[in-house]
Design an enzyme around this catalytic site. Structure first.
Site, mmCIF file in Angstrom:
data_model
loop_
_atom_site.group_PDB
_atom_site.id
_atom_site.type_symbol
_atom_site.label_atom_id
_atom_site.label_comp_id
_atom_site.label_asym_id
_atom_site.label_seq_id
_atom_site.Cartn_x
_atom_site.Cartn_y
_atom_site.Cartn_z
ATOM 1 C CE LYS A 217 -23.383 14.447 -76.053
ATOM 2 N NZ LYS A 217 -23.899 13.212 -75.440
ATOM 3 C CE1 TYR B 127 -20.224 16.060 -75.470
ATOM 4 C CE2 TYR B 127 -21.113 18.283 -75.604
ATOM 5 C CZ TYR B 127 -21.061 17.047 -74.985
ATOM 6 O OH TYR B 127 -21.847 16.798 -73.891
ATOM 7 C CG ASN C 28 -19.565 25.638 -76.367
ATOM 8 O OD1 ASN C 28 -19.432 26.871 -76.292
ATOM 9 N ND2 ASN C 28 -19.302 24.830 -75.365
HETATM 10 P P1 NAI Z 1 -18.824 11.744 -67.179
HETATM 11 O O1 NAI Z 1 -17.554 11.886 -67.947
HETATM 12 O O2 NAI Z 1 -18.819 12.100 -65.728
HETATM 13 O O3 NAI Z 1 -19.406 10.256 -67.338
HETATM 14 C C1 NAI Z 1 -19.487 9.635 -68.591
HETATM 15 C C2 NAI Z 1 -19.438 8.127 -68.387
HETATM 16 O O4 NAI Z 1 -19.498 7.518 -69.692
HETATM 17 C C3 NAI Z 1 -18.139 7.690 -67.740
HETATM 18 O O5 NAI Z 1 -18.396 6.798 -66.668
HETATM 19 C C4 NAI Z 1 -17.402 7.004 -68.858
HETATM 20 O O6 NAI Z 1 -16.522 5.956 -68.442
HETATM 21 C C5 NAI Z 1 -18.550 6.481 -69.718
HETATM 22 N N1 NAI Z 1 -18.094 6.183 -71.065
HETATM 23 C C6 NAI Z 1 -17.316 6.973 -71.856
HETATM 24 N N2 NAI Z 1 -17.022 6.319 -73.004
HETATM 25 C C7 NAI Z 1 -17.629 5.118 -72.923
HETATM 26 C C8 NAI Z 1 -17.689 3.989 -73.785
HETATM 27 N N3 NAI Z 1 -17.010 3.978 -74.949
HETATM 28 N N4 NAI Z 1 -18.382 2.917 -73.411
HETATM 29 C C9 NAI Z 1 -19.042 2.897 -72.228
HETATM 30 N N5 NAI Z 1 -19.014 3.928 -71.357
HETATM 31 C C10 NAI Z 1 -18.317 5.025 -71.710
HETATM 32 O O7 NAI Z 1 -19.885 12.612 -67.986
HETATM 33 P P2 NAI Z 1 -21.276 13.249 -67.505
HETATM 34 O O8 NAI Z 1 -21.039 14.681 -67.225
HETATM 35 O O9 NAI Z 1 -21.923 12.413 -66.493
HETATM 36 O O10 NAI Z 1 -22.099 13.200 -68.884
HETATM 37 C C11 NAI Z 1 -23.012 12.174 -69.206
HETATM 38 C C12 NAI Z 1 -23.659 12.501 -70.532
HETATM 39 O O11 NAI Z 1 -24.259 13.785 -70.465
HETATM 40 C C13 NAI Z 1 -22.681 12.556 -71.708
HETATM 41 O O12 NAI Z 1 -23.298 12.052 -72.864
HETATM 42 C C14 NAI Z 1 -22.419 14.040 -71.849
HETATM 43 O O13 NAI Z 1 -22.004 14.367 -73.145
HETATM 44 C C15 NAI Z 1 -23.792 14.598 -71.528
HETATM 45 N N6 NAI Z 1 -23.763 15.998 -71.108
HETATM 46 C C16 NAI Z 1 -23.178 16.395 -69.924
HETATM 47 C C17 NAI Z 1 -23.205 17.726 -69.560
HETATM 48 C C18 NAI Z 1 -22.616 18.210 -68.283
HETATM 49 O O14 NAI Z 1 -22.711 19.412 -68.007
HETATM 50 N N7 NAI Z 1 -22.015 17.372 -67.457
HETATM 51 C C19 NAI Z 1 -23.828 18.739 -70.424
HETATM 52 C C20 NAI Z 1 -24.414 18.221 -71.625
HETATM 53 C C21 NAI Z 1 -24.396 16.877 -71.932
#
Ligand code: NAI
Length: 440
Positions: free
Chosen positions: A349, A345, A339
């Site tokens: 992944k 990122y 992307n």
């Molecule tokens: P989000 O940003 O809403 O939640 C991520 C959570 O991880 C947050 O609560 C944050 O505080 C926590 N976090 C970040 N760094 C951290 C650390 N060092 N130690 C502990 N916790 C930590 O993200 P979302 O959308 O819920 O994504 C969750 C997973 O899914 C991620 O790995 C993201 O890359 C993956 N993902 C999400 C997509 C989407 O469309 N939302 C698409 C593809 C993958």
């Protein structure tokens, strides 16, 4: 941010107007709810070729246990299972067309088409060719069938080892999984005492559980009976406590990139260890490579990949994951397809997918632990709400279901991989993307 277009096309005037303008018509998907936990109706069971899955304790017995009414003919099936494991040549491949051509139009909205294929490890190049042909067939059907119907190819040799997968795919829990090819090995599986509470008595740790997908994963695993340990950064401690409290679990405020994170997780676990480890925490720091300073590269690799490697190693080497345990990591379709603006990122992944492929066979052989990944597509969370409107709207519509997924879609897929009867599912990267056009 709500998908207003999907809500609008769900109204009579909205449907009329968008049809007249030739705009996409996404179907509101049927998802799991406590009131409607399963599909009701008929399952049409078809076959092509001579199936090795036939037999008294074979596929028919497993399908009968899904709760759907299994039929050889149906006017309005909610699901179609076409057993193509016996497809060995061009003539038997033609039976796939002959079986599905007359019925695709009759499948109910938000229904399922599941094609069963044989593993590709045959030396017979005719059989290999027609079995591989099923992938192009399934992916094309997924793109054209519409009406919220998903299409999946399962490669298997043992229907019993596939029961948890068939139950997942034949339920509203898999609403946003389409266009996927899933391989199932012939593992010994024991059915849970209660299919509604498969994780009863088990402990699960979810990283990044304070919000978004991680919160939904923790809630879904708790629904399935697990005691959940919810981990997130100390800065999110208030939200984390609230999630853990609501789920009857425990909160662990910890930055997963801390060098001693593995040891601190081990110290926080019950003495009998962990059954399910979900690496969900993730961050983005987008810039094109030409503008990407090391300050944007390093944290993304550290949170999304290095800490996944470190904590996995720490838990495995200390015996923190019990025999029969499950590791589910979070990849992304950006990591599979690439992307613009996300070299950091996508590298992290794609690295997760590499970890899964390499660790799965050894973890299974040495500890009876499976290692898989979910690869979400466009999921409606705070992360994607921050994406500029035009790109967000494109992300939502550029998939076969014409809409974004919800955190619960990733959570349900994670719960299926974490299921005690999913021991045959190992080393897989399963996309939860509504068959996104990205990297399809
Ligand atoms: P989000 O940003 O809403 O939640 C991520 C959570 O991880 C947050 O609560 C944050 O505080 C926590 N976090 C970040 N760094 C951290 C650390 N060092 N130690 C502990 N916790 C930590 O993200 P979302 O959308 O819920 O994504 C969750 C997973 O899914 C991620 O790995 C993201 O890359 C993956 N993902 C999400 C997509 C989407 O469309 N939302 C698409 C593809 C993958």
């Amino acid at each position: 941010m709500a998908d207003r277009y999907l809500s609008f096309t769900g109204t009579a005037p909205g449907r009329f107007l968008t049809r007249r303008l030739g705009l996409p018509q996404p179907t509101a998907l049927h998802r799991w709810s406590a009131e409607h936990p399963s599909f009701t109706g008929e399952l049409l069971h078809l076959s092509a070729g001579k199936s090795p899955l036939d037999g008294p304790d074979g596929l028919a017995a497993v399908l009968a246990r899904t709760g759907l009414a299994v039929r050889a003919r149906s006017e309005r099936p909610v699901a179609v299972v076409l057993d193509a494991t016996g497809v060995t040549d061009i003539d038997t491949l033609a039976e796939v067309h002959a079986a599905l051509h007359p019925v695709v139009r009759s499948v109910a909205r938000s229904g399922r088409v599941i094609v069963l294929g044989a593993p590709l490890d045959t030396a017979d190049h005719h059989q290999a060719a027609v079995q591989q042909a099923l992938e192009g067939f399934v992916r094309s059907l997924g793109k054209e069938i519409g009406r919220g119907i998903t299409v999946t190819l399962l490669r298997l040799t043992d229907a019993n080892a596939a029961e948890s997968t068939l139950r997942f795919l034949l339920s509203p829990k898999s609403a946003y999984v389409s266009g996927q090819v899933i391989g199932i090995g012939g593992a010994e599986v024991t059915a849970p005492a209660d299919w509604a509470l498969p994780l009863a008595g088990r402990t699960a740790l979810v990283t990044g559980a304070a919000r978004g997908i991680g919160e939904a994963v923790a809630a879904t695993l708790a629904r399935d009976g697990a005691r959940v340990v919810c981990l997130d950064v100390p800065g999110a401690a208030v939200e984390l406590e609230s999630v853990a409290g609501r789920l009857g679990g425990t909160a662990l405020a910890l930055d997963i990139t801390a060098p001693d994170a593995g040891a601190r997780i081990l110290a926080a676990l019950p003495s009998d260890g962990l059954d399910v480890l979900v690496h969900n925490a993730g961050i983005t720091r987008d810039r094109r490579l030409v503008n990407m300073a090391a300050e944007r590269w390093s944290p993304v690799l550290d949170v999304n990949l290095a800490s996944v490697l470190r904590t996995t190693d720490a838990l495995l080497s200390a015996g923190g994951l019990r025999t029969g345990g499950r590791i589910v990591a979070t990849a992304s379709i950006a990591g599979l397809a690439g992307n613009a603006g996300q070299t950091n990122y996508a590298a992290s992944k794609a690295g997760v997918a590499g970890l899964v492929r390499a660790l799965a066979p050894t973890a299974a052989a040495e500890h009876g632990i499976t290692v898989n990944a979910v690869a979400p597509g466009f999921i409606e969370t705070k992360m994607t709400a921050a994406v500029p409107l035009f790109i967000r709207e494109a992300g939502r519509r550029m998939n076969s279901l014409g809409q974004g997924g919800l955190p619960v879609d990733v959570a349900e897929t994670t719960a299926w991989l974490a299921h005690p009867a999913s021991g045959g599912v190992n080393g897989q990267v399963v996309r939860v993307c509504g068959q996104s056009l990205l990297g399809a």
